[in-house]
Design an enzyme around this catalytic site. Structure first.
Site, PDB file in Angstrom:
ATOM      1  N   GLY A  30      11.121  -2.909   5.684  1.00 26.49           N
ATOM      2  CA  GLY A  30      10.434  -4.200   5.654  1.00 26.49           C
ATOM      3  C   GLY A  30      10.006  -4.556   4.234  1.00 26.49           C
ATOM      4  CG  HIS A  31       7.020  -2.243   2.155  1.00 24.86           C
ATOM      5  ND1 HIS A  31       6.832  -1.118   2.901  1.00 24.86           N
ATOM      6  CD2 HIS A  31       5.820  -2.882   2.111  1.00 24.86           C
ATOM      7  CE1 HIS A  31       5.570  -1.065   3.297  1.00 24.86           C
ATOM      8  NE2 HIS A  31       4.938  -2.118   2.849  1.00 24.86           N
ATOM      9  NE  ARG A  61      -2.689   1.626   9.827  1.00 26.04           N
ATOM     10  CZ  ARG A  61      -3.071   0.626   9.037  1.00 26.04           C
ATOM     11  NH1 ARG A  61      -2.369  -0.468   8.971  1.00 26.04           N
ATOM     12  NH2 ARG A  61      -4.162   0.739   8.307  1.00 26.04           N
ATOM     13  N   GLY A  76       5.036 -10.010   4.609  1.00 24.18           N
ATOM     14  CA  GLY A  76       5.797  -9.980   5.858  1.00 24.18           C
ATOM     15  C   GLY A  76       5.108 -10.797   6.941  1.00 24.18           C
ATOM     16  CD  GLN A  77       7.053 -13.994  11.906  1.00 27.77           C
ATOM     17  OE1 GLN A  77       8.192 -14.324  11.572  1.00 27.77           O
ATOM     18  NE2 GLN A  77       6.693 -13.866  13.178  1.00 27.77           N
ATOM     19  CB  ALA A 123       3.864   4.543   3.348  1.00 28.37           C
ATOM     20  CB  SER A 166       4.302  -0.729  10.976  1.00 31.88           C
ATOM     21  OG  SER A 166       3.044  -0.215  10.596  1.00 31.88           O
ATOM     22  CD  GLN A 206      -5.991  -3.673   2.981  1.00 35.07           C
ATOM     23  OE1 GLN A 206      -5.900  -4.117   1.838  1.00 35.07           O
ATOM     24  NE2 GLN A 206      -4.985  -3.778   3.856  1.00 35.07           N
ATOM     25  CG  MET A 266      -1.882  -1.210   1.197  1.00 36.03           C
ATOM     26  SD  MET A 266      -3.458  -0.919   2.027  1.00 36.03           S
ATOM     27  CE  MET A 266      -2.922  -0.626   3.683  1.00 36.03           C
TER      28      MET A 266
HETATM   29  O1  PAF Z   1      -0.027  -5.749   3.783  1.00 32.85           O
HETATM   30  C1  PAF Z   1      -0.434  -4.833   3.019  1.00 32.85           C
HETATM   31  O2  PAF Z   1       0.255  -3.848   2.759  1.00 32.85           O
HETATM   32  C2  PAF Z   1      -1.829  -4.956   2.403  1.00 32.85           C
HETATM   33  O3  PAF Z   1      -2.720  -5.559   3.289  1.00 32.85           O
HETATM   34  C3  PAF Z   1      -1.822  -5.657   1.041  1.00 32.85           C
HETATM   35  C4  PAF Z   1      -1.378  -7.109   1.155  1.00 32.85           C
HETATM   36  C5  PAF Z   1      -0.919  -4.920   0.072  1.00 32.85           C
HETATM   37  C6  PAF Z   1      -3.237  -5.681   0.456  1.00 32.85           C
HETATM   38  O4  PAF Z   1      -3.728  -4.404   0.280  1.00 32.85           O
END
Ligand code: PAF
Length: 303
Positions: A44-45, A195, A155-156, A40, A193, A69, A38
């Site tokens: 981790g990403h 956030r 990610g876990q 940002a 995160s 979501q 999503m």
């Molecule tokens: O983990 C996230 O960033 C989101 O839940 C995902 C898997 C990209 C789905 O919108």
């Protein structure tokens, strides 16, 4: 040769036909690693993307803040959006393609169908965030259908999301391998995160209490003479640690669950494995984290 040219430039698809065209142009024998995000982006990403790059011929990432979501009252509007910075990062990481669709491109008007993981609305995270799992399963199912990756990486940190998605591809026969990567942590243990930017300085320092509490719960089980303990004992151990931090304003849940389907366990043992997870608020910021007990590591990571 194609691979070298593709790896030099990050190409951006803003609509589904463009994304499909890129995918269709790749030889079917090549592997495609996919990292849905999503945006940002944080380390981790980036570690998921680095892994995807090492393990695949091509790498595709997506950036889409998925509205379905989020539940009413959650942070959809203020969710951090840093697309230009994210694209710079993806460029530096040899990602071949990024899918950057609009909400209308993904959901059109009045969609009739979605994925409903019924049992997951009953687990703690599902009860606290009523739209979350259905929204995640639906968007990831759609992204898998659009991107058609070989392997996708999660990610876990969002362990219930990972377990759900692994079950989804199995239950719905979606030909994608779903892999987990370990949670990346700051030096004091706080799980990374997007956030975390919401935390002020004092809250940021206080937040490392969460992983300490979870570790106390893991130790209660793993260091016991039988390698088995009641979930209540584990949860009490975590609560005792959290009680030491005055900035913890709410404990939403602490759960001891099966690594197969996140159903609650009354006792945990190292042989069968368990997931200890929690959601708390520090000030007004919601944090989630989890640790794996015993054989759960093998079940989640496959080794
Ligand atoms: O983990 C996230 O960033 C989101 O839940 C995902 C898997 C990209 C789905 O919108």
């Amino acid at each position: 040769m194609l691979q070298m040219v593709q790896k030099r430039f990050l190409q951006i698809a803003r609509n589904i036909p463009e994304m499909r065209q890129f995918r269709n142009n790749l030889e079917r024998s090549k592997t495609v690693g996919f990292v849905p995000t999503m945006g940002a982006l944080h380390s981790g990403h980036l570690s998921l993307i680095e892994r995807a790059t090492k393990e695949n011929d091509f790498v595709i990432a997506s950036i889409f803040v998925n509205p379905t979501q989020f539940s009413a009252g959650e942070d959809l509007d203020k969710y951090p959006r840093t697309v230009e910075k994210d694209l710079e990062m993806l460029r530096s990481l040899n990602v071949n393609y990024v899918f950057l669709p609009s909400t209308s491109e993904i959901y059109g008007t009045n969609p009739l169908c979605h994925v409903e993981p019924a049992a997951f609305s009953k687990i703690y995270e599902g009860a606290k965030r009523p739209n979350f799992f259905s929204g995640v399963a639906t968007i990831v199912c759609k992204l898998f259908n659009i991107v058609q990756p070989t392997v996708s990486y999660f990610g876990q940190k969002d362990i219930s999301q990972f377990i759900l998605l692994r079950r989804m591809v199995d239950d719905l026969n979606i030909p994608v391998i779903v892999k987990a990567s370990p949670t990346l942590r700051e030096a004091d243990g706080l799980a990374m995160s997007s956030r975390n930017v919401y935390l002020n300085e004092k809250e940021r320092v206080a937040s490392s209490i969460l992983v300490k509490a979870l570790q106390a719960a893991v130790d209660t089980c793993e260091l016991s003479s039988t390698g088995s303990t009641s979930s209540t004992e584990m949860i009490d151990a975590a609560r005792n640690i959290l009680a030491q931090e005055p900035l913890v304003s709410e404990i939403q849940y602490i759960s001891v669950a099966s690594p197969h389907d996140m159903s609650e366990l009354s006792t945990a043992n190292t042989q069968d494995g368990a997931v200890i997870s929690a959601a708390i608020k520090v000030g007004s910021v919601r944090l989630i984290d989890n640790l794996l007990v015993g054989q759960a590591k093998k079940i989640i990571y496959g080794f």
